[in-house]
Scaffold this active site. Sequence first.
Site, PDB file in Angstrom:
ATOM      1  N   GLU A   1       0.854  -1.198   0.000  1.00  0.00           N
ATOM      2  CA  GLU A   1       0.000   0.000   0.000  1.00  0.00           C
ATOM      3  C   GLU A   1       0.882   1.238   0.000  1.00  0.00           C
ATOM      4  O   GLU A   1       1.845   1.330   0.774  1.00  0.00           O
ATOM      5  CB  GLU A   1      -0.918   0.006   1.228  1.00  0.00           C
ATOM      6  CG  GLU A   1      -1.771   1.256   1.360  1.00  0.00           C
ATOM      7  CD  GLU A   1      -2.626   1.270   2.612  1.00  0.00           C
ATOM      8  OE1 GLU A   1      -2.895   2.374   3.135  1.00  0.00           O
ATOM      9  OE2 GLU A   1      -3.016   0.176   3.079  1.00  0.00           O
TER      10      GLU A   1
ATOM     11  N   GLU B   1      -2.739  11.544   3.374  1.00  0.00           N
ATOM     12  CA  GLU B   1      -3.729  11.353   4.423  1.00  0.00           C
ATOM     13  C   GLU B   1      -3.671  12.582   5.326  1.00  0.00           C
ATOM     14  O   GLU B   1      -2.591  13.016   5.723  1.00  0.00           O
ATOM     15  CB  GLU B   1      -3.443  10.100   5.248  1.00  0.00           C
ATOM     16  CG  GLU B   1      -3.627   8.794   4.496  1.00  0.00           C
ATOM     17  CD  GLU B   1      -3.358   7.585   5.376  1.00  0.00           C
ATOM     18  OE1 GLU B   1      -4.322   6.946   5.807  1.00  0.00           O
ATOM     19  OE2 GLU B   1      -2.165   7.317   5.627  1.00  0.00           O
TER      20      GLU B   1
END
Length: 572
Positions: A450, A455
């Site tokens: 990932e 974020e």
Amino acid sequence: MPPSLRRLGLFLAVALTLLTFSTLPASPARAAETLLSQGKPVTVSGSEPGYTPASAVDGNQGTRWSSAFTDPQWIQVDLGATAAISRVSLNWEGAYAKALQIQVSADATNWTTVYGTTSGAGGAQNLAVSGTGRYVRMYGTQRATGYGYSLWEFQVYGTPGSGDGGGDALLSYGRTGAASSAQADGNCWECTPARAFDRDPASRWATSPTTGWTDPGWISVDLGAPAQIHKVALQWDPAYAKSFQIQVSPDGNTWTSVYSTTAGTGFKQTLTVSGSGRYVRMYGTERATPYGYSLWEFQVYGTGGAPVTPPPLPPDPANPPRLVWSDEFDGPAAGKPDQAKWRADPGTGQNGELEYYTDHQNAAMDGAGHLVMEARKEATPGKGCPPDPLTGSTTCQYTSARMNTGATFQFTYGRVEARIKVPKGNGLWPAFWMMGGDFLTGRPWPYNGEVDIMEVLGKDVKTSYSTVHAPAYNGGGGIGGPYKLPQDADFSDDFHVWAADWNSKGIVYSLDGRTVFTLDKETVERTRGPWVFDHPSYMILNLAVGGDWPGPTDATTPFPARMLVDYVRVYQ
């Protein structure tokens, strides 16, 4: 953004990307690759006056070779010795080949084709090939223009050969292995010897907890025929050997040590050795942990043997890169995301999240050039979520949007960027990220890899995070870091461009053109564990509500909350 300004913005973005790629450190081909062709003797079928063959192998992007204006035409380079060829890079001038072959030869007379196309697109072509020879040529059979064939650079990469015409090759890939024991349970399913020889950094061999967490422990490989061994690369799981030997054998019974240590470091160890044999083994005599021995990869390099040719490694992005995929979100107001690019990913979230992702009901264009991803406070009966900290209800109390390109666009390497404005509010969690494509075919997280590009937590909109997750480092142990805007500005006040420049060397994260975090593949392998990011990935956009990391919403959280996406672009 109005369409006229968007076109200007896209032009400037391309220009900035070209500048970024031209100023970043050059990406090496692979750990085992070398540029073999530069400055080597070149011959051609013919040349346009003033454009000499040597100009295509001089490393100068401002000089070029140009052929006669007929078909076929060719250019070949003498590497000086036999080599294993893994990649050919062609940087075309406007006069390029529509149909061409890449050929290799031992004698410049008998040629073997290792690549062919009838739909060449010109520009910068990075071609993964697999072949062996002293001579390599581009053989053009159909010109794309009325002119000839013209190359700024013709670059050949591979493993240099030795005087006997051989060249170090990966000898252990796909070969038969054996071990003192192997684990097969819920903690390490099918962790057989073969997993250490599959060139898959996310699968591993491990000794059995019922019979093999003892000393000594070993794993061996049958190279299929006698070989000269020059290098062994070990990528250890945390269960590594403090003391071990590398041994060779002609028959799998009588072993000779060619390397020995009592101070093994774990992680990745690349060992220079010298020995001969058909069999090679790692023989561990002292474990560094109470557990057994475990290797993600056990790679043997040398000459001879009976090597199985592994799949070619993906080529690095061209330099300069080109825009290969984008969504500018220029649709009409209330228009839904383009189904040819994005698919909704409905369902409940993970990580203790409180939202239910709808089937594009919470995602639409605003008519001003933006995608709006909206989180709403509305219950979804029949959809189970974790208990809401405020109400205790397990009915999802929020809806939101999540979508991905898994079914429409996957890619390996490139510059991935998005211009996004994030929302502010406790419990909100906007993200732009990538998942390894094999997640969609059953490989569980984090073995697929990932890559989190952006974020931001709504409770702290002055901090952003970029992180990678893999089997040996994930969750709170993922590799990455936080960063802020100049003058500690608020991310929710304006749009910002998050990008990841991804190639075989690693990943460079940037914010508004400023590098914020760099991940070097070799350093990660030596200090944290295997790098699992050299295969296709797909992009994801989502706006989560609640969860273990951002925490719950509260009375101050604004609903509806909106994440605005101006564009998403990929350059290769």
